[in-house]
Enzyme design. Structure first.
Site, PDB file in Angstrom:
ATOM      1  N   GLU A   1       7.865 -22.172   6.932  1.00 49.35           N
ATOM      2  CA  GLU A   1       8.216 -21.668   8.163  1.00 49.35           C
ATOM      3  C   GLU A   1       9.071 -21.946   8.839  1.00 49.35           C
ATOM      4  O   GLU A   1       9.651 -21.343  10.031  1.00 49.35           O
ATOM      5  CB  GLU A   1       6.749 -21.116   8.813  1.00 49.35           C
ATOM      6  CG  GLU A   1       6.256 -22.342   9.609  1.00 49.35           C
ATOM      7  CD  GLU A   1       5.280 -21.764  10.562  1.00 49.35           C
ATOM      8  OE1 GLU A   1       5.227 -21.978  11.881  1.00 49.35           O
ATOM      9  OE2 GLU A   1       4.200 -21.090   9.772  1.00 49.35           O
TER      10      GLU A   1
ATOM     11  N   GLU B   1       1.012  -1.229  -0.198  1.00 50.94           N
ATOM     12  CA  GLU B   1       0.098  -0.117   0.025  1.00 50.94           C
ATOM     13  C   GLU B   1       0.780   1.198   0.151  1.00 50.94           C
ATOM     14  O   GLU B   1       0.356   2.399  -0.135  1.00 50.94           O
ATOM     15  CB  GLU B   1      -0.959  -0.130   1.226  1.00 50.94           C
ATOM     16  CG  GLU B   1      -2.042  -1.042   1.054  1.00 50.94           C
ATOM     17  CD  GLU B   1      -3.023  -0.666  -0.100  1.00 50.94           C
ATOM     18  OE1 GLU B   1      -3.084   0.341  -0.500  1.00 50.94           O
ATOM     19  OE2 GLU B   1      -3.846  -1.667  -0.132  1.00 50.94           O
TER      20      GLU B   1
END
Length: 272
Positions: free
Chosen positions: A110, A79
């Site tokens: 992960e 953004e």
């Protein structure tokens, strides 16, 4: 001792609740999130102030995370260009498993303690940059490995976690420990933990962009004008800030391509 993020929900027999009760109780839990975030403002402030100087010297902000935490980092980073007109490579979100993990979980990604540093090195990371690890549990190997390696290479590190005193909080130089309590659905950190992370990321990036001059007054004067809605918003900003009519505002915006440049041109033409 059980991690806070794994503690049993304060509610039970969820499947027996009415829809109204489910929604009401989720909302009751969500109300606790902003209060928990308020308590870590001093740590967020420290991070933003450290970031500001580095950013003005050309440094970058990297978010690293896995699963929900990784996706939230990517969301915040993505953004920054449209909202503040910054190059896409100044705030970067990296997720365990690569971009494919944004939409679909990558098994065991992960758990790799070395991959995050490899991912960071692909960006030629250096001492001007800052790495923020995001992990609700505070124990994600991908994040811990990345933070540890970054710190060893003289790079400032911060950690956003929902388990106080977790390994991430210990390893990161600026720990941001948000205790939101147990989740409504036990262990579902996409809920309160994820919401708290989103709030903190909003605070970090927005405060940073304001501090480095990407906002004037309360306006996104550097936003990218990529659709009709944003063009209309830019015209409105100019009308409000410079007291010009819509036609003049639209003409200047079209000519100069950004609200900031249009404001400068209008003021220059007026002799101030």
């Amino acid at each position: 001792m059980t991690k806070i993020t794994e503690q049993s929900s304060l509610y039970d027999h969820l499947e027996e609740m009415s829809t109204r009760d489910i929604l009401t109780h989720i909302n009751e839990e969500d109300k606790k999130v902003a209060i928990a975030v308020e308590k870590v403002i001093p740590q967020i402030k420290k991070l933003v102030e450290e970031l500001t100087g580095r950013f003005l010297d050309g440094g970058r902000l990297f978010y690293i995370g896995a699963g929900t935490s990784g996706r939230l980092g990517i969301l915040d980073a993505s953004e920054i260009p449209p909202t503040f007109g910054m190059p896409f490579d100044r705030v970067v979100g990296i997720i365990a498993g690569g971009d494919g993990a944004i939409r679909k979980a990558v098994e065991f990604a992960e758990d790799d303690t070395e991959q995050a540093w490899k991912d960071l090195k692909a960006f030629d990371i250096n001492e001007n940059d800052v790495v923020v690890g995001i992990a609700a549990s505070g124990t994600t190997p991908y994040v811990l490995g990345g933070i540890k390696a970054a710190r060893e290479h003289g790079i400032l590190t911060a950690g956003i976690t929902n388990n106080p005193d977790s390994p991430l909080a210990v390893e990161a130089q600026i720990p941001i420990e948000i205790n939101v309590g147990p989740e409504f659905v036990t262990g579902s950190t996409r809920m309160k933990s994820g919401t708290s992370q989103k709030l903190v990321l909003n605070m970090i990036s927005t405060a940073l962009m304001i501090r480095i001059g990407r906002v004037e007054g309360n306006k996104m004067v550097n936003m990218q004008l990529t659709n009709k809605k944003l063009v209309e918003r830019g015209i409105r900003f100019l009308m409000e800030e410079e007291d010009v009519d819509k036609e003049t505002a639209a003409a200047y915006l079209e000519r100069f391509g950004s609200v900031k440049k249009a404001i400068s041109a209008l003021r220059e033409n007026r002799g101030y």
